[in-house]
Design an enzyme around this catalytic site. Sequence first.
Site, mmCIF file in Angstrom:
data_model
loop_
_atom_site.group_PDB
_atom_site.id
_atom_site.type_symbol
_atom_site.label_atom_id
_atom_site.label_comp_id
_atom_site.label_asym_id
_atom_site.label_seq_id
_atom_site.Cartn_x
_atom_site.Cartn_y
_atom_site.Cartn_z
ATOM 1 N N CYS A 105 -0.198 4.009 9.229
ATOM 2 C CA CYS A 105 1.213 3.988 8.870
ATOM 3 C C CYS A 105 1.387 4.877 7.652
ATOM 4 O O CYS A 105 0.700 4.697 6.643
ATOM 5 C CB CYS A 105 1.658 2.559 8.575
ATOM 6 S SG CYS A 105 3.292 2.425 7.837
ATOM 7 N N CYS A 256 9.836 4.717 7.948
ATOM 8 C CA CYS A 256 8.610 4.937 8.725
ATOM 9 C C CYS A 256 8.069 6.298 8.334
ATOM 10 O O CYS A 256 8.728 7.319 8.580
ATOM 11 C CB CYS A 256 8.893 4.865 10.223
ATOM 12 S SG CYS A 256 7.455 5.256 11.256
#
Length: 317
Positions: A105, A256
């Site tokens: 991530c 994100c």
Amino acid sequence: MDSTHAVTADRTAGDTAALSGLKFSKGHGTGNDFVLIADPNGTLSLDPEHVAGLCDRHRGIGGDGLIRAVPSRFLPEGQELLAVHPDAEWFMDYRNGDGSLSEMCGNGVRVFVHFLIAEGLVDLPAGESLVIGTRGGVKTIVRTAAGYAVDMGPWEFIYPGEATARAMDSLVSADGLEVARPALSVSMGNPHTVVALAEAAELAATMLFTAPRVDPTPPNGTNVEFVVPAEPLVHEGTGTITMRVHERGVGETQSCGTGACAAAVAIRHWAGQGAPDAWNVNVPGGVVGVKFFVGPEGHEHVELSGPAVIVATGTLS
């Protein structure tokens, strides 16, 4: 983020009693938040149900995902990376909020390194770099005056032939959008599908309570980014876009990192020759920077930069 392993955990009933006494931290990168746990001896076992329970926002600590900081030598994936990159001492063991494993991530990488520093596990003065292991490969992070900059590695189209020929490779439907929209699928080590919208009102009207429908869907599913280019797109050599994202295994998130990179890849591709290498990506949780550069192996890499914050530490009761 990416659900690489299917789980059936009940997110509202994850039993975390077995983790009583475990120390944790809570951190975020532009609103993308994580439960963080240090496991320097590699002895902690985390079931999907435990992760889902900890990430539950009503009955747990709450987070888009969980990150375990563990020496690479204790994981098979980490051992493989150490064979090639012996300096990748620490491994970012990342799980989505539903307990499923993920490659990595982008926002989480920054928070992970900030956590390592806060825990005294590494020393990283401003301007210096650190190499870490992830399931998406080795990542190099530089500590900056404003946060951290991460070499996310090379990007690629998931369907390169389609992207080159038509600048789109799929259709995306979502609640709030009257018709399906063309999209481009980009891999940042995990899969993304990027949709360009015409205006901010359209972006605001898109409902992301349920997952968008993508046709065709990449083999392991996909994260979906809805993007509005600024007007003008480029100002003083930097492009600007605004984005919302639905992440697999999580839902809509405030930010994100890999999605911001994928969105910049797609908009830059659509903009054509002369599009800039530097981008600001506005997300609900703030702003991240994306830059393109040629990596040591000759492939184009993406750098993601932004802040990282630890907001709390505690012990599970």
